[in-house]
Design an enzyme around this catalytic site. Structure first.
Site, PDB file in Angstrom:
ATOM      1  N   ASP B  33       0.869  -1.282   0.543  1.00  0.00           N
ATOM      2  CA  ASP B  33      -0.072  -0.117   0.271  1.00  0.00           C
ATOM      3  C   ASP B  33       0.831   1.392   0.072  1.00  0.00           C
ATOM      4  O   ASP B  33       0.285   2.196  -0.175  1.00  0.00           O
ATOM      5  CB  ASP B  33      -0.634  -0.061   1.116  1.00  0.00           C
ATOM      6  CG  ASP B  33      -1.861  -1.207   1.145  1.00  0.00           C
ATOM      7  OD1 ASP B  33      -1.923  -1.875   0.296  1.00  0.00           O
ATOM      8  OD2 ASP B  33      -1.971  -1.142   2.260  1.00  0.00           O
ATOM      9  N   HIS B  34       1.561   1.298   0.878  1.00  0.00           N
ATOM     10  CA  HIS B  34       3.007   1.645   0.763  1.00  0.00           C
ATOM     11  C   HIS B  34       3.427   2.877  -0.511  1.00  0.00           C
ATOM     12  O   HIS B  34       2.949   3.891  -1.508  1.00  0.00           O
ATOM     13  CB  HIS B  34       4.583   1.966   0.965  1.00  0.00           C
ATOM     14  CG  HIS B  34       5.020   3.315   1.717  1.00  0.00           C
ATOM     15  ND1 HIS B  34       4.578   4.053   1.598  1.00  0.00           N
ATOM     16  CD2 HIS B  34       6.426   2.605   1.355  1.00  0.00           C
ATOM     17  CE1 HIS B  34       6.016   5.292   2.504  1.00  0.00           C
ATOM     18  NE2 HIS B  34       6.725   4.168   2.120  1.00  0.00           N
TER      19      HIS B  34
END
Lengths: 129, 183
Positions: B33-34
């Site tokens: 997700d980063h």
């Protein structure tokens, strides 16, 4: 006893490290909360650094008397009353409270505390040792 | 996701220092997700790992009786990236311990190279049963579980070498029963 210049330099170093500000922002007239964006947690950090730097012991509330500012005996309608002002003067002999007395809204005290006040606080502590 | 950002301690010396490990795995959601397609460990979570390791060390000094919260990241520097398959080694040194708070110096190394260094400031919140807005923030049972998971009582020692034992702290039946009443 260190000179006023030596005290100012060490206070400046503590504020630069604690607040992430530049050297030249820390002037005697700069206010801690207004100009240097110090938040309440920073005061504890600054106290730790001053203790270490000057080898002094600072009790909780000594530099910034939160206990008085939250005491219903001394605060009415968001303003510090006469008894509270007297108590503040007793607890903060290092600070110039004349401006605060003119409009003693609780939040103003932190806003008006300057680097000079902090240097005087350290001088006061060193003299008392 | 569970909010555990250290896997285990390998050293824990009361009031002095600790070393904790964090293995980074592609199975962790945050890596996807980063920066999608470029899995690296977010620096904020490296700080969280150092803060958890330092927080437990500081909290032990106060007998695990009270809440200790990360008040401020006074300084943090990062060098390079951490990728899946790598292991972070967090080293914590106590700098200042006072009745109202503490400061620790923390580093993170990856494969022997310095990845991060930080100065972390903890404030003490007072009584562990402090309940702002009626919500209890801190359960002794959860803390004890966490301490066991990360091996504090396997490697933890006092400076004189005597082992730390859970029975040295207020984790007795009475304390844990107080937790039960809140459930």
């Amino acid at each position: 006893m260190p000179s006023q210049e030596e005290i100012f330099e060490k206070v400046r170093e503590a504020l630069v490290d604690a607040l992430g500000v530049d050297d030249d922002e820390v002037t005697p007239e700069a206010t801690l909360q207004g100009d240097l964006d110090a938040e309440s947690i920073d005061f504890l950090d600054i106290v730790f650094r001053l203790e270490k730097s000057f080898d002094i012991k600072i009790e909780r509330g000594e530099l910034f008397p939160e206990d008085i500012l939250t005491d219903v005996e001394y605060v009415q309608d968001g303003k510090v009353n006469e008894a509270g002002i007297a108590k503040l003067k007793e607890r903060m002999p290092f600070a110039d409270l004349s401006k605060f007395e003119a409009d003693p809204v609780v939040q103003n005290l932190g806003q008006q505390l300057t680097v000079r006040d902090m240097c005087k606080f350290v001088e006061h502590k060193l003299a008392a040792n | 996701m569970r909010w555990f950002w250290i896997d285990r301690f390998t050293e824990f010396v009361s009031g002095q220092r600790a070393t904790a490990l964090k293995c980074v795995s592609l199975g962790e959601d945050h890596l996807h997700d980063h920066l999608p397609g470029y899995p690296i460990m977010p620096s904020s979570l490296v700080i969280e790992g150092m803060a958890q390791a330092g927080g437990l060390l500081v909290s032990e000094h106060y007998g695990f009786k009270e809440l200790v919260v990360l008040g401020k990241v006074s300084r943090a520097n990062f060098h390079g990236h951490v990728r899946p398959g790598q292991m972070l080694t967090y080293r914590i040194e106590i700098d200042t311990l006072r009745p109202d708070g503490a400061v620790v110096m923390a580093t993170a190394h990856v494969e022997g190279e310095l990845h991060a260094e930080a100065q972390l400031f903890y404030a003490r919140m007072g009584d562990a049963s402090h309940q702002p807005r009626g919500v209890r923030l801190f359960r002794k049972r959860d803390l004890l579980h966490w301490l066991r998971l990360v091996g504090v009582f396997e490697v933890g020692v006092h400076p004189n070498g005597v082992r730390l034992r859970s029975s040295d702290y207020l984790f007795g039946e009475e304390e844990l029963l107080m937790d039960e009443k809140d459930v």
